[in-house]
Write a protein that holds these residues in place. Sequence first.
Motif, PDB file in Angstrom:
ATOM      1  N   LEU A 162       0.836  -1.210   0.000  1.00 43.59           N
ATOM      2  CA  LEU A 162       0.000   0.000   0.000  1.00 43.59           C
ATOM      3  C   LEU A 162       0.867   1.255   0.000  1.00 43.59           C
ATOM      4  O   LEU A 162       0.621   2.199  -0.765  1.00 43.59           O
ATOM      5  CB  LEU A 162      -0.910   0.037   1.230  1.00 43.59           C
ATOM      6  CG  LEU A 162      -2.145  -0.833   1.282  1.00 43.59           C
ATOM      7  CD1 LEU A 162      -2.854  -0.643   2.616  1.00 43.59           C
ATOM      8  CD2 LEU A 162      -3.081  -0.514   0.140  1.00 43.59           C
ATOM      9  N   CYS A 163       1.875   1.262   0.848  1.00 44.98           N
ATOM     10  CA  CYS A 163       2.739   2.436   0.981  1.00 44.98           C
ATOM     11  C   CYS A 163       3.590   2.656  -0.264  1.00 44.98           C
ATOM     12  O   CYS A 163       3.752   3.795  -0.713  1.00 44.98           O
ATOM     13  CB  CYS A 163       3.599   2.322   2.239  1.00 44.98           C
ATOM     14  SG  CYS A 163       2.634   2.522   3.760  1.00 44.98           S
ATOM     15  N   ARG A 164       4.119   1.585  -0.829  1.00 51.94           N
ATOM     16  CA  ARG A 164       4.915   1.723  -2.065  1.00 51.94           C
ATOM     17  C   ARG A 164       4.052   2.266  -3.201  1.00 51.94           C
ATOM     18  O   ARG A 164       4.481   3.136  -3.970  1.00 51.94           O
ATOM     19  CB  ARG A 164       5.523   0.379  -2.473  1.00 51.94           C
ATOM     20  CG  ARG A 164       6.763  -0.006  -1.714  1.00 51.94           C
ATOM     21  CD  ARG A 164       7.472  -1.193  -2.344  1.00 51.94           C
ATOM     22  NE  ARG A 164       6.632  -2.361  -2.498  1.00 51.94           N
ATOM     23  CZ  ARG A 164       6.562  -3.365  -1.616  1.00 51.94           C
ATOM     24  NH1 ARG A 164       7.293  -3.344  -0.526  1.00 51.94           N
ATOM     25  NH2 ARG A 164       5.768  -4.388  -1.834  1.00 51.94           N
ATOM     26  N   GLU A 165       2.820   1.766  -3.318  1.00 47.41           N
ATOM     27  CA  GLU A 165       1.931   2.228  -4.385  1.00 47.41           C
ATOM     28  C   GLU A 165       1.580   3.702  -4.212  1.00 47.41           C
ATOM     29  O   GLU A 165       1.586   4.468  -5.182  1.00 47.41           O
ATOM     30  CB  GLU A 165       0.666   1.372  -4.435  1.00 47.41           C
ATOM     31  CG  GLU A 165       0.917  -0.026  -4.954  1.00 47.41           C
ATOM     32  CD  GLU A 165      -0.281  -0.951  -4.822  1.00 47.41           C
ATOM     33  OE1 GLU A 165      -1.318  -0.552  -4.242  1.00 47.41           O
ATOM     34  OE2 GLU A 165      -0.183  -2.096  -5.307  1.00 47.41           O
ATOM     35  N   LEU A 166       1.285   4.116  -2.985  1.00 48.23           N
ATOM     36  CA  LEU A 166       0.970   5.521  -2.754  1.00 48.23           C
ATOM     37  C   LEU A 166       2.203   6.385  -2.989  1.00 48.23           C
ATOM     38  O   LEU A 166       2.106   7.453  -3.605  1.00 48.23           O
ATOM     39  CB  LEU A 166       0.425   5.748  -1.340  1.00 48.23           C
ATOM     40  CG  LEU A 166       0.093   7.208  -1.023  1.00 48.23           C
ATOM     41  CD1 LEU A 166      -0.958   7.754  -1.988  1.00 48.23           C
ATOM     42  CD2 LEU A 166      -0.360   7.355   0.413  1.00 48.23           C
ATOM     43  N   ASP A 167       3.350   5.946  -2.552  1.00 51.57           N
ATOM     44  CA  ASP A 167       4.587   6.699  -2.774  1.00 51.57           C
ATOM     45  C   ASP A 167       4.825   6.887  -4.277  1.00 51.57           C
ATOM     46  O   ASP A 167       5.156   7.986  -4.731  1.00 51.57           O
ATOM     47  CB  ASP A 167       5.766   5.979  -2.116  1.00 51.57           C
ATOM     48  CG  ASP A 167       7.047   6.772  -2.226  1.00 51.57           C
ATOM     49  OD1 ASP A 167       7.084   7.919  -1.730  1.00 51.57           O
ATOM     50  OD2 ASP A 167       8.017   6.246  -2.809  1.00 51.57           O
ATOM     51  N   ARG A 168       4.625   5.840  -5.051  1.00 54.84           N
ATOM     52  CA  ARG A 168       4.783   5.916  -6.504  1.00 54.84           C
ATOM     53  C   ARG A 168       3.782   6.912  -7.099  1.00 54.84           C
ATOM     54  O   ARG A 168       4.135   7.749  -7.940  1.00 54.84           O
ATOM     55  CB  ARG A 168       4.616   4.533  -7.129  1.00 54.84           C
ATOM     56  CG  ARG A 168       4.873   4.510  -8.642  1.00 54.84           C
ATOM     57  CD  ARG A 168       4.638   3.143  -9.275  1.00 54.84           C
ATOM     58  NE  ARG A 168       3.255   2.721  -9.085  1.00 54.84           N
ATOM     59  CZ  ARG A 168       2.895   1.616  -8.407  1.00 54.84           C
ATOM     60  NH1 ARG A 168       3.783   0.808  -7.886  1.00 54.84           N
ATOM     61  NH2 ARG A 168       1.622   1.311  -8.277  1.00 54.84           N
ATOM     62  N   ASP A 169       2.522   6.861  -6.641  1.00 53.84           N
ATOM     63  CA  ASP A 169       1.505   7.791  -7.133  1.00 53.84           C
ATOM     64  C   ASP A 169       1.858   9.231  -6.793  1.00 53.84           C
ATOM     65  O   ASP A 169       1.711  10.132  -7.626  1.00 53.84           O
ATOM     66  CB  ASP A 169       0.125   7.449  -6.549  1.00 53.84           C
ATOM     67  CG  ASP A 169      -0.433   6.141  -7.072  1.00 53.84           C
ATOM     68  OD1 ASP A 169       0.116   5.597  -8.061  1.00 53.84           O
ATOM     69  OD2 ASP A 169      -1.410   5.650  -6.471  1.00 53.84           O
ATOM     70  N   LEU A 170       2.317   9.467  -5.573  1.00 53.70           N
ATOM     71  CA  LEU A 170       2.685  10.822  -5.162  1.00 53.70           C
ATOM     72  C   LEU A 170       3.856  11.354  -5.986  1.00 53.70           C
ATOM     73  O   LEU A 170       3.863  12.517  -6.389  1.00 53.70           O
ATOM     74  CB  LEU A 170       3.022  10.857  -3.677  1.00 53.70           C
ATOM     75  CG  LEU A 170       1.847  10.634  -2.721  1.00 53.70           C
ATOM     76  CD1 LEU A 170       2.345  10.480  -1.290  1.00 53.70           C
ATOM     77  CD2 LEU A 170       0.845  11.774  -2.829  1.00 53.70           C
ATOM     78  N   ARG A 171       4.833  10.485  -6.243  1.00 55.03           N
ATOM     79  CA  ARG A 171       5.980  10.897  -7.067  1.00 55.03           C
ATOM     80  C   ARG A 171       5.529  11.233  -8.495  1.00 55.03           C
ATOM     81  O   ARG A 171       5.978  12.211  -9.085  1.00 55.03           O
ATOM     82  CB  ARG A 171       7.041   9.811  -7.080  1.00 55.03           C
ATOM     83  CG  ARG A 171       7.774   9.673  -5.773  1.00 55.03           C
ATOM     84  CD  ARG A 171       8.743   8.478  -5.807  1.00 55.03           C
ATOM     85  NE  ARG A 171       9.245   8.167  -4.519  1.00 55.03           N
ATOM     86  CZ  ARG A 171      10.328   8.728  -3.975  1.00 55.03           C
ATOM     87  NH1 ARG A 171      11.009   9.632  -4.647  1.00 55.03           N
ATOM     88  NH2 ARG A 171      10.718   8.369  -2.769  1.00 55.03           N
ATOM     89  N   SER A 172       4.619  10.435  -9.038  1.00 57.78           N
ATOM     90  CA  SER A 172       4.099  10.697 -10.388  1.00 57.78           C
ATOM     91  C   SER A 172       3.330  12.013 -10.422  1.00 57.78           C
ATOM     92  O   SER A 172       3.484  12.806 -11.357  1.00 57.78           O
ATOM     93  CB  SER A 172       3.178   9.565 -10.843  1.00 57.78           C
ATOM     94  OG  SER A 172       3.895   8.373 -10.993  1.00 57.78           O
ATOM     95  N   GLU A 173       2.498  12.252  -9.425  1.00 56.57           N
ATOM     96  CA  GLU A 173       1.739  13.502  -9.360  1.00 56.57           C
ATOM     97  C   GLU A 173       2.675  14.696  -9.244  1.00 56.57           C
ATOM     98  O   GLU A 173       2.467  15.734  -9.885  1.00 56.57           O
ATOM     99  CB  GLU A 173       0.769  13.480  -8.176  1.00 56.57           C
ATOM    100  CG  GLU A 173      -0.381  12.533  -8.363  1.00 56.57           C
ATOM    101  CD  GLU A 173      -1.223  12.386  -7.103  1.00 56.57           C
ATOM    102  OE1 GLU A 173      -1.102  13.232  -6.176  1.00 56.57           O
ATOM    103  OE2 GLU A 173      -2.018  11.429  -7.045  1.00 56.57           O
TER     104      GLU A 173
END
Length: 183
Positions: A162-173
């Motif tokens: 969950l945390c890796r996926e959110l971190d990836r999304d935040l970096r993309s945003e």
Amino acid sequence: MMPQPTGRLVRKDDGVYLVFDRMFKAPIEEVWTYFSRSPRLGAWLGEYKGTGSTGAVKLRMTAERDGAEWQDVSVLECSAPHRLHADVGAAGESHRMFAHLTEASGHTTVTVGRRLRSIIDEADSGPRWDYYLDRLVAAHDHKPLPDVSSYAPAMREHYRTLCRELDRDLRSEHAAARSGATG
């Protein structure tokens, strides 16, 4: 049956929270006592000393082990029996926590959240909070308390993912916002 991870990540204006829900077939005032009365809090999480109405108490989380150290708690909001917001831990290292209780049709839903200071570094708090809240349910229902060993190893990867996926999304945003600002 092995416990299942129930937490989710929620983005709020002040950060990312690990959030959990539990439901009780009980009035809200009864469930609130498991947050506001030391003997009931002790049945599932730990003990506190001090007076919450002053905004400052000490908490010792004894659910996982005896001999835990006392932590500072700054009560930011307490609207019994619906809302409790607090910073738990020493200044500069504290965690923002909340408990929201709602009642409908004879059931009370408890939503507990813990703000993560670092999305990746704090993923391992997920299994602990599933464990604590399952202890709350067991204490309320007068059932045997769960065993902590069923939580951490089995659930750890779920929360890390969950945390890796959110971190990836935040970096993309963030990258998209930068390229949009320069483009």
